[in-house]
Motif scaffolding. Structure first.
Motif, PDB file in Angstrom:
ATOM      1  N   GLN A  77     -33.987 -31.691 -14.527  1.00 35.41           N
ATOM      2  CA  GLN A  77     -33.468 -30.467 -15.142  1.00 35.41           C
ATOM      3  C   GLN A  77     -34.099 -29.267 -14.451  1.00 35.41           C
ATOM      4  O   GLN A  77     -35.302 -29.206 -14.258  1.00 35.41           O
ATOM      5  CB  GLN A  77     -33.802 -30.431 -16.629  1.00 35.41           C
ATOM      6  CG  GLN A  77     -33.297 -29.155 -17.305  1.00 35.41           C
ATOM      7  CD  GLN A  77     -33.629 -29.129 -18.756  1.00 35.41           C
ATOM      8  OE1 GLN A  77     -34.392 -29.966 -19.192  1.00 35.41           O
ATOM      9  NE2 GLN A  77     -33.076 -28.185 -19.476  1.00 35.41           N
ATOM     10  N   LEU A 132     -31.340 -23.280 -16.498  1.00 37.50           N
ATOM     11  CA  LEU A 132     -29.971 -23.772 -16.483  1.00 37.50           C
ATOM     12  C   LEU A 132     -29.514 -24.246 -17.851  1.00 37.50           C
ATOM     13  O   LEU A 132     -28.372 -24.602 -18.035  1.00 37.50           O
ATOM     14  CB  LEU A 132     -29.830 -24.921 -15.487  1.00 37.50           C
ATOM     15  CG  LEU A 132     -30.020 -24.541 -14.020  1.00 37.50           C
ATOM     16  CD1 LEU A 132     -29.795 -25.748 -13.160  1.00 37.50           C
ATOM     17  CD2 LEU A 132     -29.065 -23.443 -13.633  1.00 37.50           C
ATOM     18  N   PHE A 163     -27.037 -30.373 -16.947  1.00 28.17           N
ATOM     19  CA  PHE A 163     -26.297 -29.514 -17.876  1.00 28.17           C
ATOM     20  C   PHE A 163     -25.634 -30.407 -18.916  1.00 28.17           C
ATOM     21  O   PHE A 163     -25.433 -31.588 -18.688  1.00 28.17           O
ATOM     22  CB  PHE A 163     -25.234 -28.705 -17.130  1.00 28.17           C
ATOM     23  CG  PHE A 163     -25.826 -27.783 -16.099  1.00 28.17           C
ATOM     24  CD1 PHE A 163     -26.317 -26.551 -16.462  1.00 28.17           C
ATOM     25  CD2 PHE A 163     -25.906 -28.173 -14.778  1.00 28.17           C
ATOM     26  CE1 PHE A 163     -26.868 -25.709 -15.513  1.00 28.17           C
ATOM     27  CE2 PHE A 163     -26.458 -27.330 -13.831  1.00 28.17           C
ATOM     28  CZ  PHE A 163     -26.935 -26.096 -14.193  1.00 28.17           C
ATOM     29  N   ASP A 173     -20.621 -27.729 -19.863  1.00 31.10           N
ATOM     30  CA  ASP A 173     -19.726 -27.100 -18.901  1.00 31.10           C
ATOM     31  C   ASP A 173     -19.354 -28.082 -17.795  1.00 31.10           C
ATOM     32  O   ASP A 173     -20.194 -28.792 -17.269  1.00 31.10           O
ATOM     33  CB  ASP A 173     -20.418 -25.856 -18.309  1.00 31.10           C
ATOM     34  CG  ASP A 173     -19.467 -25.069 -17.445  1.00 31.10           C
ATOM     35  OD1 ASP A 173     -19.336 -25.438 -16.276  1.00 31.10           O
ATOM     36  OD2 ASP A 173     -18.866 -24.099 -17.950  1.00 31.10           O
ATOM     37  N   TYR A 203     -18.559 -27.491 -14.774  1.00 32.28           N
ATOM     38  CA  TYR A 203     -19.248 -27.217 -13.518  1.00 32.28           C
ATOM     39  C   TYR A 203     -20.677 -27.737 -13.563  1.00 32.28           C
ATOM     40  O   TYR A 203     -21.202 -28.249 -12.581  1.00 32.28           O
ATOM     41  CB  TYR A 203     -19.237 -25.708 -13.226  1.00 32.28           C
ATOM     42  CG  TYR A 203     -17.866 -25.195 -12.840  1.00 32.28           C
ATOM     43  CD1 TYR A 203     -17.302 -25.511 -11.610  1.00 32.28           C
ATOM     44  CD2 TYR A 203     -17.138 -24.389 -13.723  1.00 32.28           C
ATOM     45  CE1 TYR A 203     -16.042 -25.034 -11.257  1.00 32.28           C
ATOM     46  CE2 TYR A 203     -15.879 -23.913 -13.382  1.00 32.28           C
ATOM     47  CZ  TYR A 203     -15.338 -24.244 -12.147  1.00 32.28           C
ATOM     48  OH  TYR A 203     -14.100 -23.786 -11.802  1.00 32.28           O
ATOM     49  N   ASP A 204     -21.321 -27.564 -14.738  1.00 27.29           N
ATOM     50  CA  ASP A 204     -22.687 -28.049 -14.864  1.00 27.29           C
ATOM     51  C   ASP A 204     -22.733 -29.569 -14.718  1.00 27.29           C
ATOM     52  O   ASP A 204     -23.636 -30.125 -14.110  1.00 27.29           O
ATOM     53  CB  ASP A 204     -23.266 -27.637 -16.218  1.00 27.29           C
ATOM     54  CG  ASP A 204     -23.413 -26.132 -16.336  1.00 27.29           C
ATOM     55  OD1 ASP A 204     -23.307 -25.465 -15.292  1.00 27.29           O
ATOM     56  OD2 ASP A 204     -23.633 -25.645 -17.451  1.00 27.29           O
ATOM     57  N   ASN A 211     -24.683 -31.639 -11.851  1.00 24.96           N
ATOM     58  CA  ASN A 211     -25.564 -32.733 -12.261  1.00 24.96           C
ATOM     59  C   ASN A 211     -25.254 -34.004 -11.462  1.00 24.96           C
ATOM     60  O   ASN A 211     -26.148 -34.669 -10.942  1.00 24.96           O
ATOM     61  CB  ASN A 211     -25.387 -32.983 -13.760  1.00 24.96           C
ATOM     62  CG  ASN A 211     -26.338 -34.049 -14.252  1.00 24.96           C
ATOM     63  OD1 ASN A 211     -27.489 -34.098 -13.833  1.00 24.96           O
ATOM     64  ND2 ASN A 211     -25.851 -34.904 -15.135  1.00 24.96           N
ATOM     65  N   LEU A 254     -22.802 -23.630  -7.201  1.00 24.38           N
ATOM     66  CA  LEU A 254     -23.543 -22.572  -7.889  1.00 24.38           C
ATOM     67  C   LEU A 254     -23.356 -21.221  -7.203  1.00 24.38           C
ATOM     68  O   LEU A 254     -23.264 -20.179  -7.872  1.00 24.38           O
ATOM     69  CB  LEU A 254     -25.029 -22.939  -7.963  1.00 24.38           C
ATOM     70  CG  LEU A 254     -25.359 -24.109  -8.902  1.00 24.38           C
ATOM     71  CD1 LEU A 254     -26.813 -24.531  -8.731  1.00 24.38           C
ATOM     72  CD2 LEU A 254     -25.093 -23.734 -10.350  1.00 24.38           C
ATOM     73  N   GLU A 271     -30.362 -20.214  -9.838  1.00 23.60           N
ATOM     74  CA  GLU A 271     -30.242 -21.659 -10.039  1.00 23.60           C
ATOM     75  C   GLU A 271     -30.012 -22.383  -8.718  1.00 23.60           C
ATOM     76  O   GLU A 271     -30.547 -23.473  -8.492  1.00 23.60           O
ATOM     77  CB  GLU A 271     -29.083 -21.962 -10.997  1.00 23.60           C
ATOM     78  CG  GLU A 271     -29.356 -21.553 -12.431  1.00 23.60           C
ATOM     79  CD  GLU A 271     -28.753 -20.213 -12.776  1.00 23.60           C
ATOM     80  OE1 GLU A 271     -28.336 -20.038 -13.918  1.00 23.60           O
ATOM     81  OE2 GLU A 271     -28.697 -19.325 -11.878  1.00 23.60           O
TER      82      GLU A 271
END
Length: 706
Positions: A7, A11, A51, A54, A56-57, A61, A76, A84
């Motif tokens: 992590q 974020l 994340f 989301d 995108y997150d 990941n 990002l 980030e």
């Protein structure tokens, strides 16, 4: 054990689960080889969720879990999440994957776009720490980032460390120095360059132009032309034209024009605009118009510039005609266009046209918060229509400082000083912070009303508003004291003021001496004025007036002789009045008007009636040692009296008359027009070079204090 994803800090929002709260959030690895860094490198990875929701997150990941760090950084960076993205470099430090040029390039590009200097430094530090050997491309990107973030010390350090430099490296450094105004350092690097291109020359030439060094710009331009391998582009010739305009040098501008035609650069709209601007600033407005008419891609800037050029040269009709052409074209005027036209209306007191422009703005739905809106207030107040200015001002929900100041100055100039000071107090209550121009209006209001103590109080309060006294403030104060005859205080202030008195201050003092006949101070003020601007006829004339009033005709003759020897010519007084949208201009003893005989006959009859009412001509305003009868005759045909007389006979009874004069009205005309306003039962408004006078029923709004 199966590794869990890491992590990254910042974020994830705080999570309330007790088990997750116990998870240690690892800080980003600092980019230096400190002992703490070495220790952190030996720590095992602490796998954590990336994340949570989301898409995108989740994508980032998965990419990080699959060690696709470049792709994660791309995602990002596309979302402009620079901090980030940089933190992913931490993952690279713990993986077996070596950082690539593409990763650093993407990060530096976003640092550049966001002008994020600190983040850019972190990327640079990571490059050094990771052992990655950057090529010229990455180093140039770093240079560009430092330069555009105005960190020239870091940029120069990197530049000096580079073992390989290309043309881009040199140009980036030169451009950076030019941008912050260090032209000498830029020129030094320019001379050291192994090779130069158009960008190198154009950057230096335009830099000299922007920093008011047009001669250096032109010298460099000539050098460039002597280089057989170098051809100017549109940016270079545009900068050279701007330099020619700044000098100004019409001949060189014409030479550049010839070069443009020979090399085919005449097809570019930027070049045509620069050409038109050069001719206009060099005083050749016909050539400027010729270029303007030939331009194919005329934009709002081109139109506004050409219209403004006409106004600057006093060619109002042509400027307004071109503005009408613009309205008929497909180009819509912007705030600068409208403000320029309204200012021209203010300077020429063309209220009817100003009203039309105001109407146009209303029809197109102008922005009430724009500076053009403030110019409407200024236009009405300068044209003597303070009521219209007030109505428009009240319609602005949040007036800006320009609007407030225009109202204050407008009331002061229109003979309502109490209202001017009331508006100043309203300004303060509104929370708007006054500037030095606002206080010029306030002090002028006190001057026009003879409020000496009040003016002194306002003068002292300027510093309480976080402002410093300017030369204009001192000039207003001396004007206030001089008009009131308090010369000892005025002289004491002059002797103690922190800056050198300027021409406006001395002219104010000379005007006060004219009112009260102070010969000693008049000589001092006149001598100072003639040292500053020996060609200004107004100083000679005012001093001669003072001597004439004192009956010192020998001194008057000496002044006339000095003027003849120095070739100083008095600016003739002229007055004008607009009737049925036609402007009628009068000079002293003018007989050129088509209705001249009718005007003179009317004045003769009016003069007899005025004397019956108690008018006595003030012959002190005649600068000739002649018989009193001749002096009275000379006074009868001053330009403002001719304009007023024409206004009376050319308009219906009861119609207000508005006359304008280029100089300060004389005391005799001021007295005479008071009598005229009562006899003909008309309101007569006259704007001279100082202020408005509103004559009604035998009195003037200035209270005979002007």
């Amino acid at each position: 054990m199966r590794a869990r994803p890491i992590q990254l800090r910042n974020l994830l929002k705080p999570i309330s689960s007790p088990s997750l709260n116990r998870i240690h959030l690892q800080k980003p690895v600092p980019f230096s080889l400190s002992s703490s860094t070495q220790t952190s490198l030996n720590k095992p990875l602490i796998p954590k969720p990336f994340f949570k929701s989301d898409r995108y997150d989740g994508l980032v990941n998965r990419l990080c879990r699959d060690k696709k760090f470049k792709e994660a950084i791309d995602v990002l960076c596309q979302q402009k999440r620079l901090k980030e993205a940089i933190q992913i470099l931490d993952l690279l430090d713990h993986s077996s994957i070596r950082p690539s040029a593409a990763i650093y390039s993407t990060l530096l590009q976003l640092c550049l776009q966001q002008r994020a200097l600190e983040e850019g430094k972190r990327v640079h530090a990571h490059i050094k720490f990771s052992g990655f050997v950057p090529g010229v491309f990455i180093l140039n990107r770093l240079l560009d980032m430092y330069s555009k973030c105005e960190s020239l010390v870091d940029a120069r350090k990197l530049f000096d460390e580079m073992t390989q430099r290309d043309l881009c490296s040199w140009n980036t450094m030169i451009s950076g120095y030019v941008k912050i105004g260090e032209l000498d350092e830029a020129h030094k690097l320019f001379e050291e360059m192994p090779e130069k291109d158009n960008f190198s020359w154009s950057t230096m030439i335009s830099g000299y132009v922007r920093r008011d060094r047009p001669k250096d710009a032109l010298e460099l331009y000539r050098r460039m032309l002597r280089d057989e391998n170098m051809k100017c582009n549109k940016f270079t010739v545009s900068s050279a034209l701007a330099a020619s305009a700044a000098v100004p040098c019409l001949q060189l501008g014409k030479e550049i024009h010839g070069y443009i035609m020979r090399t085919g650069l005449d097809s570019d709209a930027v070049v045509w605009s620069a050409l038109s601007d050069m001719y206009g600033k060099c005083g050749s407005i016909e050539e400027a118009r010729h270029i303007f008419d030939k331009m194919l891609g005329r934009d709002v800037v081109s139109w506004t510039t050409m219209i403004g050029r006409y106004f600057e040269m006093g060619r109002r009709e042509e400027g307004l005609g071109l503005f009408s052409d613009m309205l008929r074209s497909e180009i819509r005027p912007n705030d600068f266009t409208l403000a320029g036209v309204l200012n021209a209306c203010s300077n020429q007191a063309a209220e009817d046209l100003g009203k039309q422009v105001h109407g146009y703005m209303t029809r197109i739905g102008f922005d009430p918060f724009s500076f053009a809106a403030s110019t409407v207030v200024h236009m009405y107040s300068k044209c003597g229509n303070i009521e219209s200015a007030k109505r428009f001002f009240k319609g602005i929900s949040q007036p800006d400082l320009v609007s407030w100041t225009s109202m204050i100055s407008g009331y002061a100039q229109n003979g309502q000083p109490e209202e001017a000071l009331r508006y100043f107090e309203l300004l303060l209550k509104s929370g708007t912070k006054p500037d030095h121009i606002t206080f010029v209006g306030v002090l002028s209001a006190c001057t026009h009303a003879g409020l000496v103590d009040k003016g002194l109080e306002y003068f002292r309060s300027i510093e309480e508003h976080g402002l410093t006294h300017t030369a204009d403030h001192y000039a207003c104060l001396v004007d206030l004291l001089g008009r009131s005859g308090r010369f000892e205080e005025a002289e004491e202030i002059i002797d103690k003021m922190p800056m050198k008195p300027d021409k406006f201050l001395w002219a104010s003092l000379l005007g006060g001496c004219r009112i009260h006949g102070n010969l000693r101070l008049a000589k001092r003020a006149a001598e100072a004025l003639l040292e500053i601007e020996p060609e200004n006829a107004a100083t000679y004339v005012t001093l001669a007036n003072i001597y004439a009033t004192a009956g010192m005709w020998d001194e008057v003759e000496k002044i006339r002789k000095t003027m003849d020897e120095r070739g100083v010519v008095k600016n003739p007084g002229s007055s004008w009045i607009e009737v049925k949208r036609q402007v009628h201009v009068f000079l002293v003893r003018d007989k050129s008007h088509p209705r001249s005989k009718e005007i003179h006959d009317f004045l003769d009859k009016l003069s007899m009636r005025m004397k019956e009412e108690g008018y006595v001509p003030d012959t002190n305003y005649v600068l000739h040692d002649v018989e009193e009868e001749q002096k009275e005759q000379n006074l009868s045909y001053h330009s403002e009296k001719l304009a007023v007389a024409f206004g009376i006979i050319a308009t219906p009874p009861g119609t207000p008359i508005k006359v304008f004069k280029n100089l300060r009205t004389c005391g005799d005309c001021h007295t005479a027009i008071k009598f005229i306003s009562k006899i003909v039962e008309r309101e007569i408004i006259m704007r001279d070079s100082n202020r408005f006078h509103r004559f009604k029923n035998g009195t003037c709004s200035c209270g005979d204090f002007w």
